[in-house]
Scaffold this active site. Structure first.
Site, mmCIF file in Angstrom:
data_model
loop_
_atom_site.group_PDB
_atom_site.id
_atom_site.type_symbol
_atom_site.label_atom_id
_atom_site.label_comp_id
_atom_site.label_asym_id
_atom_site.label_seq_id
_atom_site.Cartn_x
_atom_site.Cartn_y
_atom_site.Cartn_z
ATOM 1 N N ARG A 150 0.833 -1.207 0.000
ATOM 2 C CA ARG A 150 0.000 0.000 0.000
ATOM 3 C C ARG A 150 0.861 1.248 0.000
ATOM 4 N NH1 ARG A 150 1.598 3.354 4.278
ATOM 5 N NH2 ARG A 150 1.303 2.419 6.309
ATOM 6 N N GLU A 161 -7.384 8.104 7.251
ATOM 7 C CA GLU A 161 -6.372 8.919 7.933
ATOM 8 C C GLU A 161 -5.695 9.840 6.918
ATOM 9 O OE1 GLU A 161 -2.021 8.125 9.886
ATOM 10 O OE2 GLU A 161 -3.620 6.779 10.507
ATOM 11 N N ARG A 195 -5.525 6.183 0.614
ATOM 12 C CA ARG A 195 -4.695 5.008 0.890
ATOM 13 C C ARG A 195 -4.959 4.049 -0.251
ATOM 14 N NH1 ARG A 195 -2.914 3.796 6.465
ATOM 15 N NH2 ARG A 195 -1.615 5.622 6.766
ATOM 16 N N CYS A 236 0.853 11.746 8.648
ATOM 17 C CA CYS A 236 1.689 11.248 9.749
ATOM 18 C C CYS A 236 3.159 11.172 9.329
ATOM 19 C CB CYS A 236 1.200 9.859 10.158
ATOM 20 S SG CYS A 236 2.106 9.211 11.558
ATOM 21 N N THR A 254 5.466 9.381 10.160
ATOM 22 C CA THR A 254 6.038 8.038 10.021
ATOM 23 C C THR A 254 5.818 7.511 8.609
ATOM 24 O OG1 THR A 254 3.989 6.926 10.674
ATOM 25 C CG2 THR A 254 5.526 7.512 12.433
ATOM 26 N N ARG A 313 4.233 0.573 2.197
ATOM 27 C CA ARG A 313 4.352 -0.524 3.158
ATOM 28 C C ARG A 313 3.991 -1.816 2.437
ATOM 29 N NH1 ARG A 313 1.202 -3.540 7.164
ATOM 30 N NH2 ARG A 313 2.628 -4.162 8.818
ATOM 31 N N ARG A 351 5.048 -7.798 13.258
ATOM 32 C CA ARG A 351 3.891 -7.528 14.114
ATOM 33 C C ARG A 351 3.082 -8.806 14.298
ATOM 34 N NH1 ARG A 351 1.219 -2.214 11.195
ATOM 35 N NH2 ARG A 351 2.728 -0.659 11.838
ATOM 36 N N GLU A 353 -0.425 -4.054 14.644
ATOM 37 C CA GLU A 353 0.319 -3.545 15.781
ATOM 38 C C GLU A 353 -0.285 -3.977 17.113
ATOM 39 O OE1 GLU A 353 2.725 0.659 15.520
ATOM 40 O OE2 GLU A 353 0.708 0.543 14.738
#
Length: 356
Positions: free
Chosen positions: A126, A225, A229, A271, A273, A280, A309, A314
Site C-alpha cells: 500500500r 487517515e 490510501r 503522519c 512516520t 508498506r 507484528r 500492531e
C-alpha cells in the site's frame, strides 16, 4: 498571530507533557527552546498552529510519536520539531538528506515468494497520497471533504481492466453494503483516540469512502487517515503481481489527481512516520519454527529492516505462528528498493524456516 486561547492550551499542555513520564518522540524533541520558537508560528496558507501539530501527543502521553502534520506546509513551518522526529523514526534521515525521486523500478523483477503456498498466506502493498491544494484532516472543512470525495469517485470511475470497480461512500451506506465490506475486512472505522485528539475525524462520515475492484484485490480508502490510501493485495505470495497492480493504479490516478510532494521529504501525508515512498509492503506469513525462536526471527528482520507484528497488526499476538511482516524503511530509498528489501527478507525467512 496565534490567539491567546491556543497559546494558553499550548503552555498548559507542554507543562503537563514535561512533567509526565511519556516516552513519545514529541516529548523527547520538543525542548523549551523549540517550543518557544514555534508556539507563535502559523503555516502560510492554512494558518495551522503548533497546537494542531502536537495536540494528539499532548492528550495521549502514551503516544509513540505524538505529532501529525495538519497541512503539507507544516513540515517546513515546524521543521525544528519534525526534522529530529523524522530523523529518529526513519533511521537517520537527516535534515540535510534528500529523499530520491519516485522510482518503481523494473516491476517484472519481482515474482512469487512462495510458489507452493507453504508459508505466505497473503501479500499486500500500500501507499498513501495527499491531494495537492487541500490541507490534511484537521483543517478540512465539510465542503472540502465533499468536494474531495466527488473528485476521487469520479476519477476512480475511469479505471478500467483489472482495476475497474465501484466506489462506496460511507455517508448513507446501507446495512447490507456495510456488512459486506466488514466481511471482506475492507471497512474502516472512525479513528482511534490518537486520531480523534488530532482532530482527524471531524464531520465523520462525510467525504469518506471505499473503492474496490471486482476481484477484491485492489482497494482505496478515501479520507480515512490520509486523503488516499491505495492498497493492492491478494491471497498467496505473488508479490510481483500485487506490486505491478499497485504501480499501474498509482500511475493512472496520478495522471488525473496531482499529489502533494516535497523535493526533500518525498510524498507528504498526515503522519510523519509515513513519508517518502509511503510504501508498506507486507505479508501474513506462517513460520511456526521461527516463531519458537523469536530471537532468530528478530535477527533476520533486523538485517533486512523488517517490522514484525502480530497477526492482526500492531500490538497483537501472533496467532498460530502467523506474523504480519513488512518493510520498516520508507524514506531515503526508492519505492522499488523498499519493496525489494521486504522481498529479500521474506525469502531469507522462508529459507531458514524450511531448513529448521
Amino acid at each position: 498571530m496565534v490567539d491567546a486561547a491556543v497559546l494558553e492550551k499550548l503552555e498548559a499542555g507542554f507543562k503537563k507533557l514535561k512533567d509526565s513520564d511519556s516516552k513519545s518522540l514529541l516529548k523527547k524533541h520538543l525542548t523549551q527552546e523549540v517550543f518557544d520558537k514555534l508556539k507563535t508560528v502559523k503555516t502560510p496558507s492554512f494558518g495551522s498552529t503548533l497546537l494542531d501539530v502536537i495536540q494528539s501527543g499532548l492528550e495521549n502521553h502514551d503516544s509513540g510519536v505524538g505529532v501529525y502534520a495538519p497541512d503539507a506546509e507544516a513540515y517546513n513551518t515546524f521543521a525544528d520539531l519534525f526534522d529530529p522526529i523524522i530523523e529518529e523514526y526513519h533511521g537517520g534521515f537527516k535534515k540535510t538528506d534528500k529523499h530520491p525521486p519516485k522510482d518503481w523500478g523494473d516491476v517484472d523483477t519481482l515474482g512469487n515468494l512462495d510458489p507452493n503456498g507453504d508459508y505466505v498466506i497473503s501479500t499486500r502493498v500500500r501507499c498513501g497520497r495527499s491531494m495537492q491544494g487541500y490541507p490534511f484532516n484537521p483543517c478540512l472543512t465539510e465542503a472540502q471533504y465533499k468536494e474531495m470525495e466527488e473528485k476521487v469517485s469520479s476519477t476512480l470511475s475511469g479505471l478500467s481492466g483489472e482495476l475497474k470497480g465501484q466506489f462506496y461512500p460511507l455517508t448513507g451506506m446501507t446495512k447490507e453494503v456495510q456488512q459486506k465490506l466488514i466481511d471482506d475486512h475492507f471497512l474502516f472505522k472512525e479513528g482511534d483516540r490518537f486520531l480523534q485528539a488530532a482532530n482527524a475525524c471531524r464531520f465523520w462520515p462525510t467525504g469518506r469512502g471505499i473503492y474496490h475492484n471486482d476481484a477484491k484485490t485492489f482497494l482505496i480508502w478515501c479520507n480515512e487517515e490520509d486523503h488516499l490510501r491505495i492498497i493492492s493485495m491478494q491471497m498467496g505470495g505473488d508479490l510481483g503481481q500485487v506490486y505491478r497492480r499497485l504501480v499501474t493504479a498509482v500511475n493512472d490516478i496520478e495522471k488525473r489527481i496531482p499529489f502533494s510532494h516535497d523535493d526533500r521529504l518525498g510524498f507528504l501525508t498526515f503522519c510523519p512516520t509515513n513519508l517518502g515512498t509511503t510504501v508498506r509492503a507486507s505479508v501474513h506469513i506462517k513460520v511456526p519454527k521461527l516463531a519458537a525462536n523469536r530471537a532468530k526471527l528478530e535477527e533476520v528482520a533486523g538485517k533486512y529492516n523488517l517490522q514484525v507484528r502480530g497477526t492482526r497488526g500492531e500490538h497483537t499476538e501472533a496467532e498460530g505462528g502467523v506474523y504480519d511482516i513488512s518493510n520498516r524503511r520508507r524514506m531515503g530509498l526508492t519505492e522499488y528498493q523498499a519493496v525489494k528489501e521486504m522481498n529479500d527478507g521474506i525469502a531469507e525467512l522462508i529459507k531458514i524456516e524450511s531448513s529448521l
